[in-house]
Enzyme design. Structure first.
Site, short mmCIF file in Angstrom:
data_model
loop_
_atom_site.label_atom_id
_atom_site.label_comp_id
_atom_site.label_asym_id
_atom_site.label_seq_id
_atom_site.Cartn_x
_atom_site.Cartn_y
_atom_site.Cartn_z
CG ASP A 105 -1.78 -1.14 1.40
OD1 ASP A 105 -2.13 -1.73 0.37
OD2 ASP A 105 -2.13 -1.47 2.55
N1 URA Z 1 -1.16 -6.06 3.71
C1 URA Z 1 -1.65 -4.81 3.76
O1 URA Z 1 -2.70 -4.58 4.36
N2 URA Z 1 -0.97 -3.84 3.14
C2 URA Z 1 0.17 -4.04 2.48
O2 URA Z 1 0.74 -3.11 1.93
C3 URA Z 1 0.67 -5.35 2.43
C4 URA Z 1 -0.02 -6.34 3.05
#
Ligand code: URA
Length: 243
Positions: A105
């Protein structure tokens, strides 16, 4: 550098040298618009336009592999149509057409592999190979062991039950805890949604390990090339024969 035409065609991955010779003899190959039907000539693929059946050769790029420590605020895409920063902005010296392997993310930091090796990417991202990914999440409020057990067993999210996770409570300070969690699935925002499902909010999230690789020695925002051994190991994990 000037090289024999059949060698250039073979290096582009289009055919073996022998088959490339047949293509030339059959009049299927042009250099700067002129059909070449003899085998002896040498040409320079970087300055001359070489076509087979009218299509320009695209020279196979060398495969490159990097381990990046992604900071928050960078998108895990190669390009963003709204002009936001992407992880590739952190590798300005890399000239190959690389892209990130999987996604973190925008507000997640940590380990992200960057490469132009599509075959390895597909293998590593395939759910069949169960590649371990370890995250450290700062969460609030502090989850109970009972709640963490739900993550360990598998918890129902709107897109189905998660596979069992390895979960360790690392530290607790006031109303916040650091929890290490290892999963092998890669659903969208999975870790955040798993913690939300036990009533905790993820305040910060960092991927610290992927397929046995760690961030050791790589500062936030920096990257390093993978070693040959590391690349071989990734190939093994992805179940791919190296060609
Ligand atoms: N899980 C998440 O919630 N975000 C990420 O960036 C990676 C795994």
């Amino acid at each position: 550098m000037a090289e024999r035409l059949q060698k250039i065609i073979a290096q582009a991955g289009l055919a073996s040298r022998r088959a490339a010779e047949s293509m030339i003899l059959a009049g299927r190959v042009t250099v700067d618009g002129q059909t070449i039907t003899e085998l002896g000539g040498k040409f320079d693929s970087s300055s001359q336009r070489i076509c087979v059946d009218g299509k320009p050769l695209t020279l196979a790029e060398e495969n490159v592999y990097f381990l990046l420590n992604k900071p928050k605020g960078y998108l895990s895409t190669a390009k963003d149509e709204r002009g936001r920063r992407t992880v590739l902005d952190l590798l300005p010296e890399v000239k190959e057409r690389v892209y990130p392997l999987g996604r973190l993310d925008n507000n997640t930091e940590g380990l992200l592999l960057i490469s132009n090796d599509g075959q390895l990417m597909n293998g590593l991202l395939h759910p069949r190979y169960k590649v371990d990914k370890t995250y450290v999440a700062r969460v609030s409020p502090v989850p109970t062991e009972n709640a963490l057990d739900k993550l360990r067993k598998g918890i129902r999210l709107e897109d189905g039950l998660t596979a069992p996770a390895v979960v360790k409570l690392l530290t607790v300070a006031a109303d916040t805890a650091k929890v290490e969690i290892t999963i092998h699935e890669g659903r969208n925002r999975q870790v955040r949604r798993m913690f939300a499902a036990i009533g905790t909010d993820v305040k910060a999230l960092k991927r610290v390990q992927f397929a046995g690789l760690t961030l050791a020695g790589v500062k936030r925002g920096a990257y390093r090339p993978l070693t040959a051994d590391e690349i071989n190991e990734l190939y093994k994990i992805a179940g791919i024969e190296r060609v």
